[in-house]
Design a protein around this motif. Structure first.
Motif, PDB file in Angstrom:
ATOM      1  N   LEU A  84      10.852  54.612   5.564  1.00 47.84           N
ATOM      2  CA  LEU A  84      10.110  54.607   4.303  1.00 47.84           C
ATOM      3  C   LEU A  84       9.372  53.283   4.092  1.00 47.84           C
ATOM      4  CD1 LEU A  84      12.686  56.474   2.080  1.00 47.84           C
ATOM      5  CD2 LEU A  84      10.360  57.251   2.522  1.00 47.84           C
ATOM      6  N   LEU A  85       9.979  52.186   4.528  1.00 51.98           N
ATOM      7  CA  LEU A  85       9.306  50.888   4.420  1.00 51.98           C
ATOM      8  C   LEU A  85       8.105  50.826   5.362  1.00 51.98           C
ATOM      9  CD1 LEU A  85      12.358  48.477   4.118  1.00 51.98           C
ATOM     10  CD2 LEU A  85      10.546  48.738   2.423  1.00 51.98           C
ATOM     11  N   ASP A  86       8.243  51.468   6.535  1.00 51.28           N
ATOM     12  CA  ASP A  86       7.116  51.522   7.482  1.00 51.28           C
ATOM     13  C   ASP A  86       5.908  52.225   6.881  1.00 51.28           C
ATOM     14  OD1 ASP A  86       8.269  50.132   9.557  1.00 51.28           O
ATOM     15  OD2 ASP A  86       9.101  51.918  10.514  1.00 51.28           O
ATOM     16  N   SER A  87       6.176  53.274   6.112  1.00 48.98           N
ATOM     17  CA  SER A  87       5.056  54.053   5.572  1.00 48.98           C
ATOM     18  C   SER A  87       4.650  53.600   4.173  1.00 48.98           C
ATOM     19  CB  SER A  87       5.404  55.544   5.576  1.00 48.98           C
ATOM     20  OG  SER A  87       6.532  55.756   4.758  1.00 48.98           O
ATOM     21  N   ASP A  88       5.345  52.586   3.636  1.00 52.77           N
ATOM     22  CA  ASP A  88       5.032  52.098   2.286  1.00 52.77           C
ATOM     23  C   ASP A  88       3.796  51.209   2.313  1.00 52.77           C
ATOM     24  OD1 ASP A  88       5.447  51.265  -0.538  1.00 52.77           O
ATOM     25  OD2 ASP A  88       5.869  49.338   0.399  1.00 52.77           O
ATOM     26  N   ASP A  89       2.793  51.576   1.522  1.00 63.94           N
ATOM     27  CA  ASP A  89       1.640  50.670   1.433  1.00 63.94           C
ATOM     28  C   ASP A  89       1.462  50.131   0.015  1.00 63.94           C
ATOM     29  OD1 ASP A  89       0.783  52.993   0.297  1.00 63.94           O
ATOM     30  OD2 ASP A  89      -0.655  53.500   1.872  1.00 63.94           O
ATOM     31  N   SER A  90       2.507  50.284  -0.795  1.00 60.30           N
ATOM     32  CA  SER A  90       2.427  49.793  -2.173  1.00 60.30           C
ATOM     33  C   SER A  90       2.931  48.353  -2.264  1.00 60.30           C
ATOM     34  CB  SER A  90       3.265  50.680  -3.093  1.00 60.30           C
ATOM     35  OG  SER A  90       4.645  50.435  -2.890  1.00 60.30           O
ATOM     36  N   GLY A  91       3.650  47.911  -1.216  1.00 60.53           N
ATOM     37  CA  GLY A  91       4.167  46.556  -1.211  1.00 60.53           C
ATOM     38  C   GLY A  91       5.489  46.393  -1.924  1.00 60.53           C
ATOM     39  N   ILE A  92       6.374  47.354  -1.741  1.00 58.63           N
ATOM     40  CA  ILE A  92       7.715  47.242  -2.327  1.00 58.63           C
ATOM     41  C   ILE A  92       8.407  46.003  -1.772  1.00 58.63           C
ATOM     42  CG2 ILE A  92      10.061  48.245  -2.228  1.00 58.63           C
ATOM     43  CD1 ILE A  92       8.782  50.992  -2.474  1.00 58.63           C
ATOM     44  N   LEU A  93       9.135  45.315  -2.640  1.00 58.77           N
ATOM     45  CA  LEU A  93       9.951  44.189  -2.193  1.00 58.77           C
ATOM     46  C   LEU A  93      11.412  44.580  -2.398  1.00 58.77           C
ATOM     47  CD1 LEU A  93      10.162  41.281  -1.152  1.00 58.77           C
ATOM     48  CD2 LEU A  93       9.990  40.500  -3.496  1.00 58.77           C
ATOM     49  N   MET A  94      12.162  44.564  -1.299  1.00 58.91           N
ATOM     50  CA  MET A  94      13.548  45.007  -1.349  1.00 58.91           C
ATOM     51  C   MET A  94      14.504  43.836  -1.165  1.00 58.91           C
ATOM     52  SD  MET A  94      15.264  47.949   1.010  1.00 58.91           S
ATOM     53  CE  MET A  94      14.056  49.182   0.618  1.00 58.91           C
ATOM     54  N   PHE A  95      15.502  43.751  -2.041  1.00 58.40           N
ATOM     55  CA  PHE A  95      16.534  42.722  -1.933  1.00 58.40           C
ATOM     56  C   PHE A  95      17.833  43.405  -1.553  1.00 58.40           C
ATOM     57  CE2 PHE A  95      13.536  41.110  -5.013  1.00 58.40           C
ATOM     58  CZ  PHE A  95      13.466  39.745  -4.762  1.00 58.40           C
ATOM     59  N   MET A  96      18.535  42.846  -0.573  1.00 60.64           N
ATOM     60  CA  MET A  96      19.839  43.358  -0.221  1.00 60.64           C
ATOM     61  C   MET A  96      20.858  42.252  -0.461  1.00 60.64           C
ATOM     62  SD  MET A  96      20.431  45.945   2.959  1.00 60.64           S
ATOM     63  CE  MET A  96      20.358  44.693   4.145  1.00 60.64           C
ATOM     64  N   GLU A  97      21.923  42.574  -1.196  1.00 59.18           N
ATOM     65  CA  GLU A  97      22.893  41.550  -1.567  1.00 59.18           C
ATOM     66  C   GLU A  97      24.289  41.843  -1.030  1.00 59.18           C
ATOM     67  OE1 GLU A  97      21.015  40.979  -6.043  1.00 59.18           O
ATOM     68  OE2 GLU A  97      23.104  41.547  -5.809  1.00 59.18           O
ATOM     69  N   ASP A  98      24.922  40.809  -0.536  1.00 58.94           N
ATOM     70  CA  ASP A  98      26.335  40.889  -0.158  1.00 58.94           C
ATOM     71  C   ASP A  98      26.771  39.522   0.348  1.00 58.94           C
ATOM     72  OD1 ASP A  98      28.915  41.910   0.394  1.00 58.94           O
ATOM     73  OD2 ASP A  98      28.074  43.823   1.030  1.00 58.94           O
ATOM     74  N   ASN A  99      28.051  39.411   0.709  1.00 59.57           N
ATOM     75  CA  ASN A  99      28.465  38.173   1.367  1.00 59.57           C
ATOM     76  C   ASN A  99      27.980  38.244   2.819  1.00 59.57           C
ATOM     77  OD1 ASN A  99      30.325  39.818   2.737  1.00 59.57           O
ATOM     78  ND2 ASN A  99      32.001  39.263   1.366  1.00 59.57           N
ATOM     79  N   ARG A 100      28.193  37.171   3.581  1.00 58.81           N
ATOM     80  CA  ARG A 100      27.621  37.093   4.928  1.00 58.81           C
ATOM     81  C   ARG A 100      28.076  38.270   5.795  1.00 58.81           C
ATOM     82  NH1 ARG A 100      28.844  35.428   9.692  1.00 58.81           N
ATOM     83  NH2 ARG A 100      30.907  34.712   9.099  1.00 58.81           N
ATOM     84  N   LYS A 101      29.383  38.565   5.762  1.00 55.79           N
ATOM     85  CA  LYS A 101      29.931  39.638   6.585  1.00 55.79           C
ATOM     86  C   LYS A 101      29.340  40.995   6.176  1.00 55.79           C
ATOM     87  CE  LYS A 101      34.339  41.466   8.119  1.00 55.79           C
ATOM     88  NZ  LYS A 101      35.483  42.001   7.391  1.00 55.79           N
ATOM     89  N   GLY A 102      29.241  41.210   4.870  1.00 51.36           N
ATOM     90  CA  GLY A 102      28.704  42.473   4.355  1.00 51.36           C
ATOM     91  C   GLY A 102      27.259  42.693   4.739  1.00 51.36           C
ATOM     92  N   LEU A 103      26.466  41.613   4.674  1.00 53.33           N
ATOM     93  CA  LEU A 103      25.051  41.721   5.030  1.00 53.33           C
ATOM     94  C   LEU A 103      24.907  42.003   6.530  1.00 53.33           C
ATOM     95  CD1 LEU A 103      22.509  41.573   3.266  1.00 53.33           C
ATOM     96  CD2 LEU A 103      22.118  39.293   4.163  1.00 53.33           C
ATOM     97  N   GLU A 104      25.727  41.331   7.336  1.00 53.08           N
ATOM     98  CA  GLU A 104      25.711  41.577   8.786  1.00 53.08           C
ATOM     99  C   GLU A 104      26.031  43.046   9.074  1.00 53.08           C
ATOM    100  OE1 GLU A 104      24.586  39.519  10.989  1.00 53.08           O
ATOM    101  OE2 GLU A 104      24.474  37.866   9.560  1.00 53.08           O
ATOM    102  N   GLN A 105      27.027  43.586   8.368  1.00 51.86           N
ATOM    103  CA  GLN A 105      27.414  44.993   8.553  1.00 51.86           C
ATOM    104  C   GLN A 105      26.229  45.909   8.253  1.00 51.86           C
ATOM    105  OE1 GLN A 105      30.929  45.114   6.008  1.00 51.86           O
ATOM    106  NE2 GLN A 105      32.046  46.107   7.638  1.00 51.86           N
ATOM    107  N   ALA A 106      25.569  45.647   7.125  1.00 46.96           N
ATOM    108  CA  ALA A 106      24.445  46.484   6.707  1.00 46.96           C
ATOM    109  C   ALA A 106      23.314  46.417   7.729  1.00 46.96           C
ATOM    110  CB  ALA A 106      23.943  46.040   5.335  1.00 46.96           C
TER     111      ALA A 106
END
Length: 186
Positions: A84-106
């Protein structure tokens, strides 16, 4: 020029102010990048797994999406978000939050998805002085002043929490100040 969706990882322990920072960044971007109309969506990764993602992305088109507790993201959701981000041309900005281990998992869920996250902001551990300054500023925003005795009490409360093998968070300082304000009003 077409602005493709951008993504940003926010790393920090629970209660350290990741969402507060994300919202502050969004406010700044809305002003600076002249994108005042972008909708802001905030969702827990677990809840996101059960959503119709293309519908959700349409809702926040040209805006911002904050994904909390990213570790809960399923592989299927990561793959879909990447497409969906590949086909997005509106310029969505996405934030992903977690601790270091959680972000690595994601980010480990899908390589294409991981590649989208070019920026990472690690939220620092604050010193007692910084936490007290934050407490004073927070109280000031609520139209209260912390007097000298109050500042000493705040240092004391912070050092009591800090002994427990982990840093005191901004959330905890807010709670201390809220409690003090409640007492002051009585």
């Amino acid at each position: 020029s077409v602005m493709k969706g951008k993504t940003l990882g926010l790393v920090g322990e629970s209660g350290c102010g990741k969402t507060v920072l994300a919202k502050a960044l969004i406010k700044t971007l809305q002003k600076e990048a002249k994108r005042p109309n972008g909708k802001v969506g905030k969702i827990d990764a677990k809840a996101l797994n059960g959503k119709d993602l293309s519908k959700l992305m349409k809702k926040v088109a040209g805006g911002y999406l904050i994904i909390e507790r990213a570790a809960e993201l399923s592989r299927e959701t990561a793959v879909k978000l990447s497409l969906l981000l590949d086909s997005d041309d509106s310029g969505i900005l996405m934030f992903m939050e977690d601790n270091r281990k959680g972000l690595e998992q994601a980010l480990g869920r899908d390589e294409g998805f991981a590649k989208k996250f070019t920026e990472r902001i690690k939220i620092p551990v604050f010193t007692s002085d910084e936490l007290v300054e934050f407490g004073k500023a927070y109280a000031h925003d609520l139209d209260y002043e912390i007097d000298t005795m109050g500042v000493l009490a705040l240092y004391n409360r912070i050092s009591n929490i800090q002994r427990l093998d982990r840093a005191t968070t901004l959330t905890e300082v807010k709670e201390i100040v809220d409690e003090a304000i409640e007492k002051a009003e009585k």
